[in-house]
Enzyme design. Structure first.
Site, PDB file in Angstrom:
ATOM      1  N   GLY A  11       0.832  -1.213   0.000  1.00 24.53           N
ATOM      2  CA  GLY A  11       0.000   0.000   0.000  1.00 24.53           C
ATOM      3  C   GLY A  11       0.857   1.250   0.000  1.00 24.53           C
ATOM      4  CB  ALA A  14       4.175   1.358  -6.460  1.00 23.65           C
ATOM      5  CB  SER A  38       2.622  -5.215   6.325  1.00 25.99           C
ATOM      6  OG  SER A  38       3.203  -5.094   7.596  1.00 25.99           O
ATOM      7  CB  VAL A  46      11.558   9.087   0.234  1.00 20.55           C
ATOM      8  CG1 VAL A  46      12.192   9.560   1.503  1.00 20.55           C
ATOM      9  CG2 VAL A  46      11.924   7.658  -0.062  1.00 20.55           C
ATOM     10  CE  LYS A  77      10.364  17.969 -10.846  1.00 17.83           C
ATOM     11  NZ  LYS A  77      10.622  16.544 -10.559  1.00 17.83           N
ATOM     12  N   PRO A  97      13.759  21.927 -18.183  1.00 15.04           N
ATOM     13  CG  PRO A  97      13.252  23.008 -20.207  1.00 15.04           C
ATOM     14  CD  PRO A  97      14.379  22.329 -19.454  1.00 15.04           C
ATOM     15  CB  VAL A 184       2.459 -11.534   3.046  1.00 15.59           C
ATOM     16  CG1 VAL A 184       2.764 -12.851   2.329  1.00 15.59           C
ATOM     17  CG2 VAL A 184       1.164 -10.932   2.536  1.00 15.59           C
ATOM     18  CG  LEU A 339      10.594   1.630  -4.311  1.00  9.70           C
ATOM     19  CD1 LEU A 339      10.647   1.932  -2.812  1.00  9.70           C
ATOM     20  CD2 LEU A 339      11.711   2.370  -5.035  1.00  9.70           C
ATOM     21  CB  THR A 350      12.203   8.716 -13.668  1.00 15.61           C
ATOM     22  OG1 THR A 350      13.409   8.274 -13.053  1.00 15.61           O
ATOM     23  CG2 THR A 350      12.490   9.855 -14.614  1.00 15.61           C
TER      24      THR A 350
HETATM   25  C1  LIG Z   1      15.813   8.299  -1.470  1.00 19.15           C
HETATM   26  C2  LIG Z   1      14.661   8.133  -2.404  1.00 19.15           C
HETATM   27  C3  LIG Z   1      14.120   9.244  -3.055  1.00 19.15           C
HETATM   28  C4  LIG Z   1      13.075   9.093  -3.959  1.00 19.15           C
HETATM   29  N1  LIG Z   1      12.588  10.179  -4.642  1.00 19.15           N
HETATM   30  C5  LIG Z   1      11.636  10.005  -5.581  1.00 19.15           C
HETATM   31  C6  LIG Z   1      11.100  11.085  -6.325  1.00 19.15           C
HETATM   32  O1  LIG Z   1      11.472  12.252  -6.142  1.00 19.15           O
HETATM   33  N2  LIG Z   1      10.154  10.842  -7.241  1.00 19.15           N
HETATM   34  C7  LIG Z   1       9.674   9.588  -7.476  1.00 19.15           C
HETATM   35  O2  LIG Z   1       8.825   9.396  -8.355  1.00 19.15           O
HETATM   36  N3  LIG Z   1      10.108   8.556  -6.736  1.00 19.15           N
HETATM   37  C8  LIG Z   1      11.072   8.726  -5.826  1.00 19.15           C
HETATM   38  N4  LIG Z   1      11.497   7.655  -5.092  1.00 19.15           N
HETATM   39  C9  LIG Z   1      10.855   6.361  -5.283  1.00 19.15           C
HETATM   40  C10 LIG Z   1       9.532   6.344  -4.547  1.00 19.15           C
HETATM   41  O3  LIG Z   1       9.742   6.541  -3.179  1.00 19.15           O
HETATM   42  C11 LIG Z   1       8.818   5.035  -4.776  1.00 19.15           C
HETATM   43  O4  LIG Z   1       8.784   4.734  -6.150  1.00 19.15           O
HETATM   44  C12 LIG Z   1       7.398   5.114  -4.307  1.00 19.15           C
HETATM   45  O5  LIG Z   1       7.330   5.562  -2.993  1.00 19.15           O
HETATM   46  C13 LIG Z   1       6.711   3.794  -4.425  1.00 19.15           C
HETATM   47  O6  LIG Z   1       7.213   2.886  -3.483  1.00 19.15           O
HETATM   48  P1  LIG Z   1       6.530   1.472  -3.414  1.00 19.15           P
HETATM   49  O7  LIG Z   1       5.073   1.656  -3.296  1.00 19.15           O
HETATM   50  O8  LIG Z   1       7.052   0.659  -4.531  1.00 19.15           O
HETATM   51  O9  LIG Z   1       7.152   0.845  -2.083  1.00 19.15           O
HETATM   52  P2  LIG Z   1       6.870   1.170  -0.525  1.00 19.15           P
HETATM   53  O10 LIG Z   1       6.438   2.564  -0.304  1.00 19.15           O
HETATM   54  O11 LIG Z   1       8.066   0.698   0.215  1.00 19.15           O
HETATM   55  O12 LIG Z   1       5.640   0.251  -0.168  1.00 19.15           O
HETATM   56  C14 LIG Z   1       5.795  -1.135   0.048  1.00 19.15           C
HETATM   57  C15 LIG Z   1       4.492  -1.698   0.573  1.00 19.15           C
HETATM   58  O13 LIG Z   1       4.588  -3.103   0.648  1.00 19.15           O
HETATM   59  C16 LIG Z   1       4.118  -3.525   1.885  1.00 19.15           C
HETATM   60  N5  LIG Z   1       4.757  -4.798   2.245  1.00 19.15           N
HETATM   61  C17 LIG Z   1       6.071  -5.118   2.138  1.00 19.15           C
HETATM   62  N6  LIG Z   1       6.276  -6.367   2.610  1.00 19.15           N
HETATM   63  C18 LIG Z   1       5.060  -6.828   3.014  1.00 19.15           C
HETATM   64  C19 LIG Z   1       4.600  -8.041   3.611  1.00 19.15           C
HETATM   65  N7  LIG Z   1       5.424  -9.039   3.904  1.00 19.15           N
HETATM   66  N8  LIG Z   1       3.290  -8.154   3.901  1.00 19.15           N
HETATM   67  C20 LIG Z   1       2.417  -7.166   3.611  1.00 19.15           C
HETATM   68  N9  LIG Z   1       2.795  -5.993   3.059  1.00 19.15           N
HETATM   69  C21 LIG Z   1       4.102  -5.828   2.769  1.00 19.15           C
HETATM   70  C22 LIG Z   1       4.461  -2.407   2.843  1.00 19.15           C
HETATM   71  O14 LIG Z   1       3.666  -2.449   3.984  1.00 19.15           O
HETATM   72  C23 LIG Z   1       4.129  -1.200   1.960  1.00 19.15           C
HETATM   73  O15 LIG Z   1       2.757  -0.928   2.035  1.00 19.15           O
HETATM   74  C24 LIG Z   1      12.532   7.804  -4.172  1.00 19.15           C
HETATM   75  C25 LIG Z   1      13.033   6.700  -3.483  1.00 19.15           C
HETATM   76  C26 LIG Z   1      14.106   6.850  -2.617  1.00 19.15           C
HETATM   77  C27 LIG Z   1      14.634   5.641  -1.895  1.00 19.15           C
END
Ligand SMILES: Cc1cc2nc3c(=O)[nH]c(=O)nc-3n(C[C@H](O)[C@H](O)[C@H](O)COP(=O)(O)OP(=O)(O)OC[C@H]3O[C@@H](n4cnc5c(N)ncnc54)[C@H](O)[C@@H]3O)c2cc1C
Length: 503
Positions: A11, A14, A38, A46, A77, A97, A184, A339, A350
């Protein structure tokens, strides 16, 4: 037709993005969407800057700016200002830009003049002078023009990652998305190897026909279960860590920020770079660096010194980054998004863009029943190439830097681990030829268009010649003073972003 169940694991931004787009694309009678996340693990939290792609997402979902922006402390932006990446004269900073309708008047001048400059002719090709969004950003103006100015500019957003997730979550509920909070602990697979269900720590099994892995860096389904390999980009992108801390706006007596910038700033530091992302209520800051070149403690100290923040003022958060991508983004009955599928350091913000493109492309395939092995391979090739295309643009920032103040920057400039694509693009540029033909030949304009490459290479002053530049009448064809005057007057048609955020 039998209803299919799609389970989104995660959640974070992404996960909720994927759930919304799928639920929006399919009739609930055909596809049932469930998000499982979770609360103990939480989200990375971030990721506060976007490309214009995010605007298209909100428009597709019918969520207006006046509805979501105040809830996510969001700002506009106009692009990214790069500071301190080049030590060449007149290249201390430049602006990248987003596209604008006025480009058709100024881009030709920019490309023509940059061609002249590569023939050693004396002409100013500083990209910040050629594009309207740079003028808007410089004056903290918003991207919406007055009604009398019929030329739009593309723009992205800055936002609080937690709050934007909440906006998407609430919208997903309206679309009928089911939500389960659980961790999970086990993943079940059928005899074919496909994923059949996720077992939670409470012991219940949640089954589905298809799984979207949005579990973040954990990659619980795509990596840990299906064992899809990860192709690291560490050979040409050295940064693997980040330290993050917020700072406060300087406010006037009413408590409003004295200045609310409409740009991201990416400033080079000793062993990486720092972002500065202005939200409506605070500024997001982070230092992205290579842990092989600087320790976590020293990186934190350097960021604190830049921001003038003491340990007693604010706590820092340290993050590890895994930079690269999965060999396959779609494997068996699982698609990785966010991620879990891969990550490029946030220099061009991006990540969400890539997540969105992945899920939108998947929806096209899924809706058309294009799920055979051959079609999956075609899908995977397209997404893999997109990651590589964006990677090359980011690598180029490091390759053409001209800082000499640390081993890190010298190693970046000396790095010879470049893709063939980037290598040939740079040689076409250095030979003074037309890079748009090369970009067309390689089919990479969909990742970064010619203008972005021109901005980067001119912005860093990638012009080998160091002698006295030649005077030539051709420099008058698109005189830079005329371009500056044009942009300055265009910018008069835009209001400060604080006014535009007053919904
Ligand atoms: C330093 C940094 C800077 C960034 N800056 C940018 C930016 O400027 N612009 C941009 O577009 N992106 C940026 N990103 C990337 C951005 O943060 C991610 O693409 C975005 O937040 C999506 O993350 P996610 O949903 O893939 O993962 P997460 O936010 O980590 O979510 C993972 C989810 O999976 C769940 N989960 C994991 N394991 C389990 C389990 N076993 N059971 C149940 N649930 C589970 C967690 O609870 C959580 O809900 C940055 C990343 C980093 C590290």
């Amino acid at each position: 037709m039998q209803q299919q169940k799609i389970l989104v694991l995660g959640g974070g931004t992404a996960g909720w993005m994927a759930a919304n787009l799928i639920a929006d694309a399919f009739d609930a009678k055909r596809v049932k969407v469930c998000v499982l996340e979770s609360p103990e693990i939480g989200i990375v939290g971030v990721g506060e800057g976007s490309t214009p792609q995010l605007k298209a997402l909100f428009e597709k979902l019918g969520i207006t700016e006046s509805d979501w922006m105040p809830k996510a402390n969001a700002t506009f932006k106009n692009g990214i200002r790069f500071r301190g990446w080049s030590s060449k004269p007149n290249c201390e900073e430049y602006f990248h830009p987003f596209p604008a309708k006025t480009d058709r008047d100024t881009a030709q001048a920019f490309v023509y003049n940059s061609y002249l400059r590569r023939q050693n002719i004396d002409v100013d090709v500083h990209p910040s002078k050629y594009f309207l969004p740079s003028y808007l950003a410089q004056q903290s103006l918003g991207p919406h023009p007055n009604e009398s100015f019929p030329f739009s500019v593309s723009y992205g957003y800055h936002f609080d990652a937690y709050l934007v997730g909440e906006v998407l979550k609430q919208h997903a509920f309206k679309l009928g998305v089911e939500h389960i909070e659980a961790t999970v602990t086990q993943v079940n697979q059928s005899s074919s190897g496909d994923i059949s269900g996720l077992v939670t720590e409470q012991g219940s099994t949640i089954e589905a026909d298809f799984f979207i892995d949005c579990s973040g860096f954990a990659g619980l389904l795509i990596g840990k279960t299906l064992n899809v390999d990860f192709d690291s980009f560490s050979e040409n992108l050295f940064n693997d860590s980040a330290v993050v801390m917020p700072s406060q706006h300087v406010c006037d007596e009413t408590g409003s920020p004295k200045q609310l910038e409409s740009q991201t700033t990416a400033s080079a530091l000793s062993n990486g770079w720092a972002w500065e992302i202005p939200l409506s209520n605070r500024i997001g800051n982070g230092y992205v660096y290579s842990a092989s070149h600087i320790s976590h403690d020293k990186a934190e100290t350097e960021l604190r010194a830049k921001l003038g923040l003491l340990e007693s003022d604010v706590q820092a958060r340290h993050l590890k980054m895994r930079v690269g991508q999965r060999k396959e983004h779609w494997s068996r009955n699982c698609l990785a998004v966010g991620l879990s599928q891969g990550f490029l350091e946030p220099l061009e913000a991006t990540a969400l863009h890539l997540a969105q493109v992945t899920i939108e492309t998947f929806i096209q395939y899924f809706a058309a029943g294009r799920t055979s092995l051959r079609e999956k391979a075609e899908f995977n090739k397209a997404i893999y190439s997109r990651f590589e295309g964006i990677r090359d643009y980011i690598v180029c920032h490091y390759k053409v830097n001209s800082r000499t103040d640390s081993e890190y920057w010298r190693e970046c400039a000396e790095n010879t681990n470049l893709s063939d694509s980037l290598r040939s693009l740079l040689s076409v540029w250095n030979a003074g030829e037309d890079i748009s033909i090369e970009i067309e030949r390689q089919g990479i304009a969909q990742y970064y268009p010619t203008l972005s490459w021109h901005c980067l290479l001119s912005g860093y002053g990638v012009f080998d010649f160091t002698g006295e530049l030649l005077k030539d009448d051709r420099a008058q064809r698109f005189a830079v003073e005329d371009v500056v005057d044009f942009n300055r007057r265009c910018a008069l048609n835009f209001k400060p972003q604080v006014t535009q955020l007053d919904f």
